[in-house]
Design an enzyme around this catalytic site. Structure first.
Site, PDB file in Angstrom:
ATOM      1  N   GLU A   1      11.842  -4.691   4.543  1.00 39.14           N
ATOM      2  CA  GLU A   1      10.882  -3.961   5.378  1.00 39.14           C
ATOM      3  C   GLU A   1      11.195  -4.053   6.877  1.00 39.14           C
ATOM      4  O   GLU A   1      10.547  -3.411   7.690  1.00 39.14           O
ATOM      5  CB  GLU A   1       9.469  -4.479   5.126  1.00 39.14           C
ATOM      6  CG  GLU A   1       8.945  -4.167   3.739  1.00 39.14           C
ATOM      7  CD  GLU A   1       8.633  -2.682   3.542  1.00 39.14           C
ATOM      8  OE1 GLU A   1       8.250  -2.020   4.527  1.00 39.14           O
ATOM      9  OE2 GLU A   1       8.763  -2.199   2.415  1.00 39.14           O
TER      10      GLU A   1
ATOM     11  N   TYR B   1       0.806  -1.219   0.000  1.00 35.35           N
ATOM     12  CA  TYR B   1       0.000   0.000   0.000  1.00 35.35           C
ATOM     13  C   TYR B   1       0.838   1.267   0.000  1.00 35.35           C
ATOM     14  O   TYR B   1       0.298   2.372   0.065  1.00 35.35           O
ATOM     15  CB  TYR B   1      -0.931   0.027   1.218  1.00 35.35           C
ATOM     16  CG  TYR B   1      -0.204  -0.129   2.522  1.00 35.35           C
ATOM     17  CD1 TYR B   1       0.367   0.965   3.159  1.00 35.35           C
ATOM     18  CD2 TYR B   1      -0.040  -1.385   3.092  1.00 35.35           C
ATOM     19  CE1 TYR B   1       1.065   0.817   4.344  1.00 35.35           C
ATOM     20  CE2 TYR B   1       0.650  -1.535   4.281  1.00 35.35           C
ATOM     21  CZ  TYR B   1       1.203  -0.437   4.890  1.00 35.35           C
ATOM     22  OH  TYR B   1       1.906  -0.583   6.056  1.00 35.35           O
ATOM     23  N   GLY B   2       2.144   1.141  -0.080  1.00 32.29           N
ATOM     24  CA  GLY B   2       3.002   2.322   0.012  1.00 32.29           C
ATOM     25  C   GLY B   2       4.071   2.329  -1.060  1.00 32.29           C
ATOM     26  O   GLY B   2       3.790   2.239  -2.243  1.00 32.29           O
ATOM     27  N   THR B   3       5.314   2.400  -0.623  1.00 33.79           N
ATOM     28  CA  THR B   3       6.433   2.609  -1.537  1.00 33.79           C
ATOM     29  C   THR B   3       6.731   1.413  -2.438  1.00 33.79           C
ATOM     30  O   THR B   3       7.507   1.542  -3.383  1.00 33.79           O
ATOM     31  CB  THR B   3       7.711   2.977  -0.766  1.00 33.79           C
ATOM     32  OG1 THR B   3       8.106   1.874   0.049  1.00 33.79           O
ATOM     33  CG2 THR B   3       7.507   4.229   0.078  1.00 33.79           C
ATOM     34  N   LEU B   4       6.114   0.261  -2.186  1.00 30.05           N
ATOM     35  CA  LEU B   4       6.336  -0.908  -3.046  1.00 30.05           C
ATOM     36  C   LEU B   4       5.336  -0.988  -4.205  1.00 30.05           C
ATOM     37  O   LEU B   4       5.501  -1.810  -5.102  1.00 30.05           O
ATOM     38  CB  LEU B   4       6.261  -2.199  -2.217  1.00 30.05           C
ATOM     39  CG  LEU B   4       7.382  -2.399  -1.215  1.00 30.05           C
ATOM     40  CD1 LEU B   4       7.117  -3.631  -0.349  1.00 30.05           C
ATOM     41  CD2 LEU B   4       8.730  -2.524  -1.905  1.00 30.05           C
TER      42      LEU B   4
END
Length: 124
Positions: free
Chosen positions: A87, A12-15
């Site tokens: 992560e 849901y973010g930088t990936l």
């Protein structure tokens, strides 16, 4: 030899595609990853974007906040191990299983299916 086990993960973010760390998902030296579809958590979670790097994470407070938009990818064991290290699981982030409602057409997945949240829940 490549892993035959595939894991469905929610990012849901930088990936996500188009975000600054998506390149690690496409680097085959890290393993394999295949985009499956866009989705939204079926339950609300507090999404926090913090630090000078604007790092997104979910607080471990299910039922508070909002439903979170993201992507589901199928990854092999090698990519899962790489992403856990990348992560900081389990010391910085905690990977967990969450239910996702799919928002785009995809193959073989049902809305509300449980997938692993690779960008992880933080225990604040």
């Amino acid at each position: 030899m490549a892993s035959l086990t595939l894991h469905r993960v929610f990012v849901y973010g930088t990936l996500k595609r188009g975000e600054p760390n998506h390149h690690v998902m496409t680097n085959t030296e890290n393993g394999t990853a295949k985009f499956v579809g866009e989705g939204k958590t079926t339950e609300s979670w507090p999404l926090v974007i913090a630090s000078k790097y604007n790092i997104p994470f979910l607080l471990h407070c299910k039922g508070k906040g909002q439903r979170v938009l993201g992507e589901v990818h199928e990854i092999d064991d090698k990519m899962k191990a790489f992403l856990d290290d990348f992560e900081g699981h389990p010391n910085f982030y905690e990977r967990d299983r969450i239910n996702i409602e799919f928002l785009t057409e995809r193959t073989g997945l049902e809305s509300g299916e449980s997938v692993e949240d690779i960008e992880d829940l933080d225990d604040f």
